[in-house]
Scaffold this active site. Sequence first.
Site, PDB file in Angstrom:
ATOM      1  N   SER A 199       1.107  -0.917   0.130  1.00 35.86           N
ATOM      2  CA  SER A 199      -0.043  -0.326   0.046  1.00 35.86           C
ATOM      3  C   SER A 199       0.636   1.107  -0.050  1.00 35.86           C
ATOM      4  O   SER A 199       1.807   1.587  -1.190  1.00 35.86           O
ATOM      5  CB  SER A 199      -1.017  -0.220   1.229  1.00 35.86           C
ATOM      6  OG  SER A 199      -1.787   0.603   0.568  1.00 35.86           O
TER       7      SER A 199
ATOM      8  N   HIS B 240      -7.494  -5.718   0.096  1.00 35.56           N
ATOM      9  CA  HIS B 240      -6.542  -4.794  -0.314  1.00 35.56           C
ATOM     10  C   HIS B 240      -5.901  -5.792   0.410  1.00 35.56           C
ATOM     11  O   HIS B 240      -6.113  -5.400   2.218  1.00 35.56           O
ATOM     12  CB  HIS B 240      -7.029  -3.536  -0.215  1.00 35.56           C
ATOM     13  CG  HIS B 240      -5.462  -2.595  -0.078  1.00 35.56           C
ATOM     14  ND1 HIS B 240      -4.933  -2.175  -0.995  1.00 35.56           N
ATOM     15  CD2 HIS B 240      -5.313  -2.128   1.286  1.00 35.56           C
ATOM     16  CE1 HIS B 240      -4.014  -1.762  -0.741  1.00 35.56           C
ATOM     17  NE2 HIS B 240      -4.400  -1.248   1.341  1.00 35.56           N
TER      18      HIS B 240
HETATM   19  C1  GCU Z   1      -5.873   4.459   1.592  1.00 39.17           C
HETATM   20  C2  GCU Z   1      -4.707   5.851   0.515  1.00 39.17           C
HETATM   21  C3  GCU Z   1      -4.068   4.970  -0.098  1.00 39.17           C
HETATM   22  C4  GCU Z   1      -3.055   4.201   0.402  1.00 39.17           C
HETATM   23  C5  GCU Z   1      -3.558   2.835   1.849  1.00 39.17           C
HETATM   24  C6  GCU Z   1      -2.353   2.012   2.758  1.00 39.17           C
HETATM   25  O1  GCU Z   1      -5.946   3.739   1.208  1.00 39.17           O
HETATM   26  O2  GCU Z   1      -6.047   6.298  -0.016  1.00 39.17           O
HETATM   27  O3  GCU Z   1      -3.047   5.652  -1.580  1.00 39.17           O
HETATM   28  O4  GCU Z   1      -2.194   3.150  -0.317  1.00 39.17           O
HETATM   29  O5  GCU Z   1      -4.137   3.871   2.455  1.00 39.17           O
HETATM   30  O6  GCU Z   1      -1.409   3.071   2.243  1.00 39.17           O
HETATM   31  O7  GCU Z   1      -3.072   1.748   3.481  1.00 39.17           O
END
Ligand code: GCU
Length: 424
Positions: free
Chosen positions: A262, A403
């Site tokens: 992420s 995710h």
């Molecule tokens: C949020 C953010 C993302 C990121 C994510 C994370 O969803 O919008 O850009 O990748 O957090 O790091 O968990």
Amino acid sequence: MSQKLLFSLIALTLICTLSAQITTPTIKEEADVPSYQLPQLLISDKGIEIDSPAEWERFRRPEILSYFANHVYGVVPDQLDFYKVEVLDDELAALEGKALRKQVNLMFKKEKKSVKMSLLIYLPKGKTKSPVFLAYNFNGNYRVNADPDILINGKKEFELSDEKLKKFNKNKRGRNTSRWPIEKMIDSGYGLVTIDYNNVDPDKNDFSDGIHALFYKPGQTTPAQNEWGSISAWAWGMSKIMDFMETEELIDHKKVILMGHSRLGKTALWAGANDQRFGIVISNNSGCGGAALSRRRFGEKLSDINTNYPHWFAKNFHYFNENESALKVDQHMLIALMAPRPVYVASASNDAWADPRGEFLATKAASPLYRLYGKKAIENEQLPPVNTPFHGSIGYHLRNGKHDVTDYDWDQYIKFANKHFGLN
Ligand code: GCU
């Protein structure tokens, strides 16, 4: 000042503030993706056609790298090395005797400010040198495994302040174990080096703390327009850990796999672009500002990320909110900056916010450069079906699910590393 002039100034300020806040709705359907043209990977700013690795390295790579540094992630303004390594723990029989465990603090200081980076290291026992996965964790080494001897920010439980103890008790040891199959890594011959990313720069919109503050010129309180946001700071931290790993006998520093999930996947890509000592780079569900093409505007877009996380990128990057086509780069070029080293991009089917298709298309658009190096790159024309990994020098899979980082992902990363490092 005349009343008329004052009125127009107020009106102008209002218009600017309002327009800065207007963001278009989130694109959730492929049919709503606007038509776009990606900037040319293999034509330099001066129009030189790049047709050899030497030309890429001489002309095109430096200009793309510099553009990402100045307009996207932000430039690191100076140099600073750690001045001391404190060894806190050196255990020869961790994880039921399978592993060595080492915990160290890397100490940084400038004038009256200091930063401490607390590393947790597991290495397979009985090997003279091990390849390692290097990865940041979210919110604490003690969350990656229930091992009762993992320190909390470099401290034992009884040494914690009441406030820190409360936070620790709430979060619990081993809370994120599902994302960290350490025994699988050890059994496959790999070590793990991990650290809480907040050690380098706490993840909040505040530039008075973390590593940035050690780099300010007198009177400076926040990075300049083209200077580093938090992602650049975290990426810098990875390179500092590499400096340390080069001094560790039991770590094969030529076989370091940088992995991040992420926001930390965005970080891994940017760190890998800047520092070619990392042998393999893995982006897990990195999405916007990571592996996903910005021009598609699918799921999270620049105006979302720069509004919700204003500290992640350089201030210059905010100029491209709702204005992606003005960028001279897109994220396929970030992936290309790893070449010819192996790079892996992983998406998840239920992670629309990170735009899986946009991540795949970026690997595809980076592929011509890998071919120029004679490497095997993405061959699929279309997004592959779920759970059908491709392992060329560019790797890609679309995992079924949300995710996250799962065993399935790690199985692919270990196979990919084995293949490219010629192991097992
Ligand atoms: C949020 C953010 C993302 C990121 C994510 C994370 O969803 O919008 O850009 O990748 O957090 O790091 O968990």
